[in-house]
Design a protein around this motif. Sequence first.
Motif, PDB file in Angstrom:
ATOM      1  N   ASP A   1      -4.968   6.174 -27.452  1.00 46.88           N
ATOM      2  CA  ASP A   1      -5.001   6.504 -26.024  1.00 46.88           C
ATOM      3  C   ASP A   1      -4.718   7.989 -25.794  1.00 46.88           C
ATOM      4  O   ASP A   1      -5.349   8.621 -24.932  1.00 46.88           O
ATOM      5  CB  ASP A   1      -3.982   5.650 -25.264  1.00 46.88           C
ATOM      6  CG  ASP A   1      -4.356   4.172 -25.267  1.00 46.88           C
ATOM      7  OD1 ASP A   1      -5.548   3.871 -25.484  1.00 46.88           O
ATOM      8  OD2 ASP A   1      -3.457   3.334 -25.073  1.00 46.88           O
TER       9      ASP A   1
ATOM     10  N   LEU B   1      -7.252  10.452 -24.032  1.00 45.05           N
ATOM     11  CA  LEU B   1      -6.868  11.233 -22.854  1.00 45.05           C
ATOM     12  C   LEU B   1      -7.072  12.725 -23.080  1.00 45.05           C
ATOM     13  O   LEU B   1      -7.497  13.456 -22.176  1.00 45.05           O
ATOM     14  CB  LEU B   1      -5.409  10.939 -22.498  1.00 45.05           C
ATOM     15  CG  LEU B   1      -5.108   9.547 -21.930  1.00 45.05           C
ATOM     16  CD1 LEU B   1      -3.606   9.358 -21.755  1.00 45.05           C
ATOM     17  CD2 LEU B   1      -5.821   9.335 -20.600  1.00 45.05           C
TER      18      LEU B   1
ATOM     19  N   ASP C   1     -10.730  13.371 -22.796  1.00 47.50           N
ATOM     20  CA  ASP C   1     -11.134  13.325 -21.384  1.00 47.50           C
ATOM     21  C   ASP C   1     -10.692  14.584 -20.645  1.00 47.50           C
ATOM     22  O   ASP C   1     -11.434  15.119 -19.811  1.00 47.50           O
ATOM     23  CB  ASP C   1     -10.544  12.087 -20.713  1.00 47.50           C
ATOM     24  CG  ASP C   1     -11.143  10.800 -21.257  1.00 47.50           C
ATOM     25  OD1 ASP C   1     -12.252  10.866 -21.831  1.00 47.50           O
ATOM     26  OD2 ASP C   1     -10.502   9.741 -21.119  1.00 47.50           O
ATOM     27  N   ARG C   2      -9.483  15.056 -20.960  1.00 47.82           N
ATOM     28  CA  ARG C   2      -8.997  16.269 -20.306  1.00 47.82           C
ATOM     29  C   ARG C   2      -9.851  17.477 -20.688  1.00 47.82           C
ATOM     30  O   ARG C   2     -10.235  18.287 -19.825  1.00 47.82           O
ATOM     31  CB  ARG C   2      -7.542  16.517 -20.695  1.00 47.82           C
ATOM     32  CG  ARG C   2      -6.889  17.679 -19.962  1.00 47.82           C
ATOM     33  CD  ARG C   2      -5.469  17.882 -20.449  1.00 47.82           C
ATOM     34  NE  ARG C   2      -5.431  18.245 -21.844  1.00 47.82           N
ATOM     35  CZ  ARG C   2      -5.661  19.484 -22.304  1.00 47.82           C
ATOM     36  NH1 ARG C   2      -5.940  20.466 -21.457  1.00 47.82           N
ATOM     37  NH2 ARG C   2      -5.598  19.744 -23.586  1.00 47.82           N
TER      38      ARG C   2
END
Length: 214
Positions: free
Chosen positions: A116, A120, A123-124
Motif C-alpha cells: 500500500d 500510494l 499515485d503521489r
Amino acid sequence: MSPSDRDNRSTPRTERQNARSVRRLDTPGQNRRWKLNLDSDVVGVYSERVARFLGTGRYLAIQTIIVIIWIFLNLVVISLRWDPYPFILLNLAFSTQAAYAAPLILLAQNRQENRDKVSLEEDRMRAEQTKADTEFLARELAAVRLAVGDTVTRDYLRRELDDLLTELSDRLLGDQAKREEQAKREEQAKREEQARRDDHEREERTRSGGVLDD
C-alpha cells in the motif's frame, strides 16, 4: 638462581604471549554461531497464502469436520481413543495453531502495508507529474493566446465570411433576375417581330387578292 636469570627466562615467555595477542588482534575473528538464513520474500509469500486460506470458509468447514470427527472418535470409539475427555491434545493443537496463525497474519498484514505504501507513493508521483503537465499545458496555452491576440479571430472571420456569402448571394440573385428580365424582353421582341411579319403577310395577301379581283 639470581634475579637476573629469572628476568631472562620470563622475557621470552612474555614476548611469545605478546606475539600471540598481536596475532589474534590482527586476524579477523570468526563467528562460529549458527545463523538461520531465510528469504523474507519467500516467507512473506507463504505467510500470505496461509493467512488467505485461514480466512476462507473452506478452512472453517475442514476444521469443523476434523473437530467433530476427533470428538466423536474419542467419545464413542473406545478402541481408538487417543485423546479422552477433556481433549487436552485437541486444546494443544488449537493453541499451537493460534500461536502460528497470529504471526503469519501479522506478516501478511505487514506485506500488504508495504504494498500500500508503494502504491500510494506511485499515485503521489503520478499525481505530481499530472499536475506538472497540466501547469505546463496551461502556460503554453496562455502563451499561444497572447501570440494570436492580434491576429484574426475565428468569430471575426466567420462574420466576414457570412457577410461575403450574403453579398454574393444577393449578386447572384440580382444577376439571375436581370437575366430573366432580359429573356422576357427578348421573348417580347420576338413576339412583336412575329406579329409584324404576320401583319405584313396579311397585307400582302390582301393586296394580291384585290389585284386578282380587278
